[in-house]
Design a protein around this motif. Structure first.
Motif, PDB file in Angstrom:
ATOM      1  N   ASP A  11      59.154  17.379  -6.035  1.00 54.17           N
ATOM      2  CA  ASP A  11      58.256  17.581  -5.077  1.00 54.17           C
ATOM      3  C   ASP A  11      57.260  16.441  -5.210  1.00 54.17           C
ATOM      4  OD1 ASP A  11      59.126  19.416  -3.388  1.00 54.17           O
ATOM      5  OD2 ASP A  11      58.340  21.163  -4.613  1.00 54.17           O
ATOM      6  N   SER A  15      56.574  13.482  -2.509  1.00 55.23           N
ATOM      7  CA  SER A  15      55.278  13.400  -1.854  1.00 55.23           C
ATOM      8  C   SER A  15      54.679  12.133  -2.140  1.00 55.23           C
ATOM      9  CB  SER A  15      54.651  14.702  -2.053  1.00 55.23           C
ATOM     10  OG  SER A  15      54.304  14.777  -3.606  1.00 55.23           O
ATOM     11  N   GLY A  18      56.392   9.493  -0.038  1.00 57.17           N
ATOM     12  CA  GLY A  18      56.149   9.748   1.304  1.00 57.17           C
ATOM     13  C   GLY A  18      54.894   9.394   2.015  1.00 57.17           C
ATOM     14  N   LEU A  98      51.577  16.479   2.791  1.00 57.67           N
ATOM     15  CA  LEU A  98      52.247  15.733   1.463  1.00 57.67           C
ATOM     16  C   LEU A  98      51.094  15.956   0.503  1.00 57.67           C
ATOM     17  CD1 LEU A  98      53.772  12.748   3.206  1.00 57.67           C
ATOM     18  CD2 LEU A  98      55.086  14.567   1.993  1.00 57.67           C
ATOM     19  N   VAL A 101      51.464  19.063  -1.343  1.00 54.05           N
ATOM     20  CA  VAL A 101      52.693  19.263  -2.178  1.00 54.05           C
ATOM     21  C   VAL A 101      52.473  18.155  -3.588  1.00 54.05           C
ATOM     22  CG1 VAL A 101      55.054  18.288  -2.335  1.00 54.05           C
ATOM     23  CG2 VAL A 101      54.325  19.207  -0.327  1.00 54.05           C
ATOM     24  N   SER A 107      55.564  23.073  -1.581  1.00 52.03           N
ATOM     25  CA  SER A 107      56.685  22.424  -2.051  1.00 52.03           C
ATOM     26  C   SER A 107      57.112  21.631  -0.580  1.00 52.03           C
ATOM     27  CB  SER A 107      57.607  23.395  -2.355  1.00 52.03           C
ATOM     28  OG  SER A 107      59.053  22.932  -2.727  1.00 52.03           O
ATOM     29  N   LEU A 108      57.760  20.439  -0.819  1.00 54.90           N
ATOM     30  CA  LEU A 108      58.596  19.946   0.427  1.00 54.90           C
ATOM     31  C   LEU A 108      59.442  21.057   1.245  1.00 54.90           C
ATOM     32  CD1 LEU A 108      59.511  16.462  -1.022  1.00 54.90           C
ATOM     33  CD2 LEU A 108      57.794  17.003   0.489  1.00 54.90           C
ATOM     34  N   GLY A 135      56.572  25.538   1.955  1.00 54.93           N
ATOM     35  CA  GLY A 135      56.909  24.417   2.164  1.00 54.93           C
ATOM     36  C   GLY A 135      56.514  23.591   3.492  1.00 54.93           C
ATOM     37  N   ILE A 136      56.574  22.255   3.543  1.00 53.01           N
ATOM     38  CA  ILE A 136      56.362  21.610   4.684  1.00 53.01           C
ATOM     39  C   ILE A 136      57.555  21.913   5.945  1.00 53.01           C
ATOM     40  CG2 ILE A 136      56.250  19.444   5.817  1.00 53.01           C
ATOM     41  CD1 ILE A 136      54.996  18.490   3.450  1.00 53.01           C
ATOM     42  N   ILE A 173      66.625  19.129   4.092  1.00 53.83           N
ATOM     43  CA  ILE A 173      66.037  17.649   4.368  1.00 53.83           C
ATOM     44  C   ILE A 173      66.495  16.952   5.547  1.00 53.83           C
ATOM     45  CG2 ILE A 173      65.643  15.597   3.542  1.00 53.83           C
ATOM     46  CD1 ILE A 173      64.585  16.804   0.773  1.00 53.83           C
TER      47      ILE A 173
END
Length: 201
Positions: A11, A15, A18, A98, A101, A107-108, A135-136, A173
């Motif tokens: 994560d 992140s 990202g 992000l 995270v 968490s992602l 999560g996202i 994902i």
């Protein structure tokens, strides 16, 4: 091992990556929303995380603060700007998470963090969604997102908690990327935003 250690490490690494890769997009959205929302770029709100612990989620602000003659906020549909619709449709409003995270309160991949006022409305089965970090994106997001019922959404969330694995996260994902490109399940039919959860019958 993955659930308790490697998932958190992954994560943080992903992140951070990202944030770096998406920084040009972040800056563009930031600038446009700054002028679009009179300087108010971010939407910050309390959300329950793992074990129901409250944290502050950060998203791009897609709705303005326009009010009627009595000083009441207009409906979600009336406050959702044209650019806000684009940001929401492409899920760009989620990018600031992000940072959630990276600091460790999200968490992602995991059940989406909902509103604190929903906590007392869950039954024991539904509350299991809080056994992991929110999560996202998550299993419910790639299987209907906001277009499915609350009951189905909670079933999918708990299924994820019970079956959490590295390969399931990888699958989510890739399914998330697909969903973003086809813009499926953003809202319930006929609604500008998500319908509120009002408890179990």
């Amino acid at each position: 091992m993955y659930r308790n250690y490697f998932k958190t490490l992954l994560d943080k690494l992903l992140s951070l990556l990202g944030i770096v890769l998406l920084s040009p997009v972040f800056i563009v959205v930031f600038v446009v929303l700054f002028f679009n929302n009179k300087g108010k770029v971010f939407f910050i709100q309390n959300r329950p995380g793992k074990n129901g612990e409250i944290f502050k989620i950060i998203k791009f602000k897609t709705m303005n603060d326009k009010k009627d003659a009595q000083g009441n906020l207009l409906s979600d549909a009336d406050r959702l700007s044209v650019f806000g619709k684009i940001v929401r449709k492409t899920s760009l409003d989620e990018i600031p998470q992000l940072f959630n995270v990276l600091i460790g309160n999200m968490s992602l991949i995991g059940p989406r963090p909902l509103l604190p006022e929903y906590l007392p409305l869950y039954n024991s089965f539904q509350y299991k969604r809080h056994l992991v970090k929110p999560g996202i994106t998550g299993w419910a997001q790639v299987n209907g997102r906001n277009a499915i019922t609350w009951q189905k959404k909670f079933e999918l969330d708990v299924w994820y908690v019970n079956h959490l694995s590295f390969w399931l996260d990888i699958k989510i994902i890739f399914l998330t990327i697909k969903k973003v490109f086809v813009s499926e399940g953003i809202n319930a039919e006929g609604e500008a935003t998500t319908i509120a959860f009002k408890g179990n019958e």
